[in-house]
Design an enzyme around this catalytic site. Sequence first.
Site, PDB file in Angstrom:
ATOM      1  N   HIS A  29       0.822  -1.227   0.000  1.00  0.00           N
ATOM      2  CA  HIS A  29       0.000   0.000   0.000  1.00  0.00           C
ATOM      3  C   HIS A  29       0.851   1.270   0.000  1.00  0.00           C
ATOM      4  CE1 HIS A  29      -3.631  -2.246   0.418  1.00  0.00           C
ATOM      5  NE2 HIS A  29      -3.331  -2.730   1.612  1.00  0.00           N
ATOM      6  N   ASP A  54      -2.744 -10.635  -2.346  1.00  0.00           N
ATOM      7  CA  ASP A  54      -3.320 -10.099  -1.102  1.00  0.00           C
ATOM      8  C   ASP A  54      -4.776  -9.695  -1.386  1.00  0.00           C
ATOM      9  OD1 ASP A  54      -2.181  -8.673   1.683  1.00  0.00           O
ATOM     10  OD2 ASP A  54      -3.921  -7.639   0.810  1.00  0.00           O
ATOM     11  N   HIS A  74      -6.343  -7.206  -0.516  1.00  0.00           N
ATOM     12  CA  HIS A  74      -6.480  -5.763  -0.751  1.00  0.00           C
ATOM     13  C   HIS A  74      -5.716  -5.353  -2.010  1.00  0.00           C
ATOM     14  CE1 HIS A  74      -6.894  -6.367   3.690  1.00  0.00           C
ATOM     15  NE2 HIS A  74      -7.979  -5.644   3.447  1.00  0.00           N
ATOM     16  N   ASP A 105      -4.738 -12.798   3.382  1.00  0.00           N
ATOM     17  CA  ASP A 105      -5.968 -12.281   3.975  1.00  0.00           C
ATOM     18  C   ASP A 105      -7.206 -12.484   3.106  1.00  0.00           C
ATOM     19  OD1 ASP A 105      -4.820 -10.474   2.247  1.00  0.00           O
ATOM     20  OD2 ASP A 105      -4.691  -8.827   3.691  1.00  0.00           O
TER      21      ASP A 105
HETATM   22 ZN   LIG Z   1      -4.150  -7.140   2.720  1.00  0.00          ZN
END
Ligand SMILES: [Zn+2]
Length: 287
Positions: A114, A150, A152, A230
């Site tokens: 991120h 991931d 996200h 995740d």
């Molecule tokens: Zn994540």
Amino acid sequence: MKIITDERCAGYSREGHPERPARITTAVERLKTQTELQLAWVAPGGVNDAQILRAHSPEFLARLQIPHDFDADTPFFENIGGFARASVGAALQALKAARGGENTFSLMRPPGHHATRDRAMGFCYLNNIAISVLEALATGSKRVAVFDFDVHHGNGTEAILLNRPGVEFFSIHQFPCYPGTGAANAGRNCFNYPVAPGVPRETYRATLARAFDDLKHFRPDLVAVSAGFDAYARDPLADGTLLAEDFHWLGRELRALEIPFFSALEGGYSHDLPDLIFAYLKGVEGK
Ligand SMILES: [Zn+2]
């Protein structure tokens, strides 16, 4: 298989934060007590400013020293710049091992995908994968793919690598979800595969397979993997539906590419994280 880690990754924490030292310490314990895989434990390598500054701004490097939280998710910690550098150094060490023909996994925190050129966010400070990819391109790799599984969207990696020659980014992630990006492709080289919350597991896996097919079409000479766990069905931070055997399958698919690849840990917040990492590594080793 080389596992890159050291105790620095457990050197900072905030009470109640899901991105906690136990993520790594329990995984290390799990891997040290198993007997199915032969693992070599390797310390992170070093990293210099010039390597970091390919991905981040000088102003942002200076900001890492200023003792104010970056946002509600991403606290300032004493020496967070040093911890983040150790995590980058581990990813670079993994890159080196992959180029030497070895299977390798960077088991460190903080995660990185991120972090943008000038902003720490989403538990991430320096972008481990983006820095490693830019290092690879600067030192002889011609076609590098990033595979980010991931749950996200890897918004920071996308922003840093957007339209860079020689690299393509493939991110499979839940949408809508944090950080709110990744609904569509971006630029000439960033390909996003949004998955709706709570889709059947078969649908999630079919989306991963589609991204793999597109990655193969690019014919990379190196693959950098943002390995987040995740999207697991019991992860507390999202609504993914994958099981341990799906992470095993991911490892096997990457192995089957017969292209050098290395993985760096991103997210994964359930108590089963050690088992998920172990399943993935078994797949990578063809077991
Ligand atoms: Zn994540």
